[in-house]
Design a protein around this motif. Structure first.
Motif, PDB file in Angstrom:
ATOM      1  N   ILE A 115      48.123  48.999  46.228  1.00 46.94           N
ATOM      2  CA  ILE A 115      49.188  48.696  45.266  1.00 46.94           C
ATOM      3  C   ILE A 115      50.569  49.064  45.821  1.00 46.94           C
ATOM      4  O   ILE A 115      51.500  48.252  45.730  1.00 46.94           O
ATOM      5  CB  ILE A 115      48.914  49.379  43.914  1.00 46.94           C
ATOM      6  N   PRO A 116      50.746  50.253  46.421  1.00 47.84           N
ATOM      7  CA  PRO A 116      52.058  50.545  47.022  1.00 47.84           C
ATOM      8  C   PRO A 116      52.473  49.511  48.064  1.00 47.84           C
ATOM      9  O   PRO A 116      53.645  49.137  48.149  1.00 47.84           O
ATOM     10  CB  PRO A 116      51.854  51.930  47.651  1.00 47.84           C
ATOM     11  N   GLY A 117      51.519  49.035  48.862  1.00 48.40           N
ATOM     12  CA  GLY A 117      51.843  48.033  49.876  1.00 48.40           C
ATOM     13  C   GLY A 117      52.280  46.711  49.273  1.00 48.40           C
ATOM     14  O   GLY A 117      53.187  46.050  49.780  1.00 48.40           O
ATOM     15  N   LEU A 118      51.634  46.313  48.166  1.00 50.77           N
ATOM     16  CA  LEU A 118      52.026  45.073  47.485  1.00 50.77           C
ATOM     17  C   LEU A 118      53.430  45.205  46.908  1.00 50.77           C
ATOM     18  O   LEU A 118      54.263  44.298  47.048  1.00 50.77           O
ATOM     19  CB  LEU A 118      51.025  44.749  46.377  1.00 50.77           C
ATOM     20  N   LEU A 119      53.708  46.332  46.263  1.00 49.92           N
ATOM     21  CA  LEU A 119      55.030  46.542  45.668  1.00 49.92           C
ATOM     22  C   LEU A 119      56.118  46.629  46.734  1.00 49.92           C
ATOM     23  O   LEU A 119      57.273  46.284  46.479  1.00 49.92           O
ATOM     24  CB  LEU A 119      55.016  47.812  44.812  1.00 49.92           C
ATOM     25  N   ALA A 120      55.744  47.082  47.936  1.00 52.08           N
ATOM     26  CA  ALA A 120      56.703  47.160  49.044  1.00 52.08           C
ATOM     27  C   ALA A 120      56.823  45.834  49.794  1.00 52.08           C
ATOM     28  O   ALA A 120      57.524  45.751  50.797  1.00 52.08           O
ATOM     29  CB  ALA A 120      56.281  48.263  50.014  1.00 52.08           C
ATOM     30  N   LYS A 121      56.118  44.800  49.304  1.00 47.06           N
ATOM     31  CA  LYS A 121      56.172  43.444  49.862  1.00 47.06           C
ATOM     32  C   LYS A 121      55.623  43.367  51.285  1.00 47.06           C
ATOM     33  O   LYS A 121      56.065  42.547  52.090  1.00 47.06           O
ATOM     34  CB  LYS A 121      57.601  42.889  49.809  1.00 47.06           C
ATOM     35  N   ILE A 240      26.098  49.656  32.496  1.00 48.64           N
ATOM     36  CA  ILE A 240      27.160  50.011  31.551  1.00 48.64           C
ATOM     37  C   ILE A 240      28.208  48.908  31.597  1.00 48.64           C
ATOM     38  O   ILE A 240      28.872  48.705  32.621  1.00 48.64           O
ATOM     39  CB  ILE A 240      27.800  51.367  31.915  1.00 48.64           C
ATOM     40  N   ASP A 241      28.333  48.176  30.508  1.00 45.83           N
ATOM     41  CA  ASP A 241      29.310  47.089  30.440  1.00 45.83           C
ATOM     42  C   ASP A 241      30.593  47.623  29.804  1.00 45.83           C
ATOM     43  O   ASP A 241      30.651  47.886  28.605  1.00 45.83           O
ATOM     44  CB  ASP A 241      28.760  45.925  29.614  1.00 45.83           C
ATOM     45  N   ASN A 242      31.604  47.795  30.614  1.00 45.34           N
ATOM     46  CA  ASN A 242      32.880  48.307  30.101  1.00 45.34           C
ATOM     47  C   ASN A 242      33.993  47.266  30.230  1.00 45.34           C
ATOM     48  O   ASN A 242      35.161  47.600  30.428  1.00 45.34           O
ATOM     49  CB  ASN A 242      33.270  49.597  30.832  1.00 45.34           C
ATOM     50  N   ASN A 243      33.591  45.987  30.133  1.00 44.24           N
ATOM     51  CA  ASN A 243      34.557  44.886  30.180  1.00 44.24           C
ATOM     52  C   ASN A 243      35.399  44.950  31.456  1.00 44.24           C
ATOM     53  O   ASN A 243      36.628  44.857  31.429  1.00 44.24           O
ATOM     54  CB  ASN A 243      35.466  44.909  28.946  1.00 44.24           C
ATOM     55  N   ASP A 244      34.715  45.114  32.575  1.00 47.09           N
ATOM     56  CA  ASP A 244      35.377  45.278  33.868  1.00 47.09           C
ATOM     57  C   ASP A 244      35.544  43.914  34.533  1.00 47.09           C
ATOM     58  O   ASP A 244      34.599  43.358  35.093  1.00 47.09           O
ATOM     59  CB  ASP A 244      34.541  46.212  34.752  1.00 47.09           C
ATOM     60  N   ASN A 245      36.751  43.377  34.465  1.00 45.06           N
ATOM     61  CA  ASN A 245      37.051  42.074  35.056  1.00 45.06           C
ATOM     62  C   ASN A 245      37.858  42.239  36.337  1.00 45.06           C
ATOM     63  O   ASN A 245      38.834  42.997  36.382  1.00 45.06           O
ATOM     64  CB  ASN A 245      37.834  41.205  34.071  1.00 45.06           C
ATOM     65  N   ILE A 246      37.450  41.515  37.365  1.00 41.99           N
ATOM     66  CA  ILE A 246      38.101  41.583  38.673  1.00 41.99           C
ATOM     67  C   ILE A 246      38.970  40.341  38.859  1.00 41.99           C
ATOM     68  O   ILE A 246      38.539  39.214  38.583  1.00 41.99           O
ATOM     69  CB  ILE A 246      37.046  41.684  39.787  1.00 41.99           C
ATOM     70  N   ALA A 247      40.200  40.550  39.323  1.00 37.28           N
ATOM     71  CA  ALA A 247      41.145  39.438  39.451  1.00 37.28           C
ATOM     72  C   ALA A 247      42.055  39.652  40.652  1.00 37.28           C
ATOM     73  O   ALA A 247      42.042  40.713  41.294  1.00 37.28           O
ATOM     74  CB  ALA A 247      41.972  39.303  38.172  1.00 37.28           C
ATOM     75  N   VAL A 248      42.847  38.636  40.942  1.00 35.30           N
ATOM     76  CA  VAL A 248      43.844  38.708  42.013  1.00 35.30           C
ATOM     77  C   VAL A 248      45.089  39.400  41.467  1.00 35.30           C
ATOM     78  O   VAL A 248      45.579  39.054  40.388  1.00 35.30           O
ATOM     79  CB  VAL A 248      44.216  37.303  42.521  1.00 35.30           C
ATOM     80  N   ALA A 249      45.612  40.363  42.211  1.00 33.58           N
ATOM     81  CA  ALA A 249      46.825  41.077  41.802  1.00 33.58           C
ATOM     82  C   ALA A 249      48.022  40.570  42.598  1.00 33.58           C
ATOM     83  O   ALA A 249      47.940  40.402  43.819  1.00 33.58           O
ATOM     84  CB  ALA A 249      46.663  42.574  42.017  1.00 33.58           C
TER      85      ALA A 249
END
Length: 283
Positions: A115-121, A240-249
């Protein structure tokens, strides 16, 4: 006045006249050169070399999208012996880029730095089995999900680990993940349990195999992949189903989000996404 004197005066006059003409011509030349020099400074000639960005001699054939993945979370993503990246995330990324007629440049990044790398472009998107959470949505935008996860407990077959009586255990997981957050919320420091979170599932599994952890909570597909080579361990209890959805950030307000969404919809409609799921997750 004699003829010689007159001739001499005439000759001297002609010499003076010629000198004046030469001086005048010289002065005019100086003025002309000065004017040219001033003009050249007022309107300098623009020189463009072959490396100038003003001249696009080799236009790109398509847009390049730089994508980061972890490279240490099989079967979603892993690093091959030759250093190349593979796994479900990598195949999904390549399929989406192909659908968008774009070039994919996929790089490996440690989980905590994604995430830091994405925010730093440093790159344009994250495709790394990343779950959509409210905390992450405060900093990032996510596409529609491309996979739905469930969590499972893993323990040694002879450990006697009971999911209905989790007391006094050392529990492992990966930090900055939904199972990790679940462990901290429900078990850390409660009923004699201690939670240890690692920088990768690989390290969490190593401590499980060595006996330093009594059980690990992980995503089902990751657990199943590890269990193939570790027959002494097993999944304990129900999913355990905790509504865990994986997506592109992507970064917030990035137009790339809708391009990924369109590509994902097309991959779902033409059956390619289901084909990749079958390829990587079929048991």
């Amino acid at each position: 006045m004699n003829v010689e004197t007159v001739s001499t005066k005439i000759a001297n006059g002609l010499k003076l006249t010629n000198r004046l003409k030469l001086a005048t011509l010289a002065l005019m030349s100086v003025i002309a050169l000065s004017a040219c020099d001033d003009a050249s400074h007022a309107n300098p000639t623009k020189h463009t070399d072959n490396n100038s960005t003003d001249v696009n001699t080799n236009p790109p054939t398509g847009v390049t999208i730089r994508i980061a993945t972890e490279g240490a979370y099989p079967p979603f993503n892993h690093t091959n012996a030759d250093g190349s990246l593979g796994g479900f995330d990598v195949d999904v990324a390549n399929a989406m880029c192909q659908q968008m007629q774009a070039n994919c440049d996929i790089v490996a990044q440690d989980w905590d730095g994604l995430i830091p790398g994405l925010l730093a472009k440093k790159y344009d998107a994250i495709i790394a089995g990343m779950s959509v959470t409210p905390e992450r949505q405060q900093r990032l935008d996510f596409t529609q999900p491309y996979f739905a996860n469930t969590m499972v407990w893993m323990a040694a077959k002879d450990k006697g680990f009971d999911v209905n009586n989790i007391n006094g255990f050392n529990l492992g997981g990966q930090r900055s993940t939904t199972p990790g957050a679940y462990l901290l919320e429900h078990y850390d420091g409660k009923n004699g349990n201690q939670v240890n979170l690692y920088d990768s599932y690989e390290n969490a599994y190593l401590d499980l195999a060595s006996g330093r952890s009594d059980a690990v909570l992980a995503e089902k597909v990751s657990a199943q992949t590890w269990l193939k080579d570790n027959a002494h361990f097993t999944i304990v209890g129900d999913e355990i189903d905790n509504n865990d959805n994986i997506a592109v950030a992507v970064r917030q307000a990035d137009a790339l989000k809708e391009k990924f969404n369109k590509a994902l919809t097309e991959l779902k409609n033409n059956g390619k996404l289901a084909q990749l799921e079958q390829q990587h997750f079929a048991q």
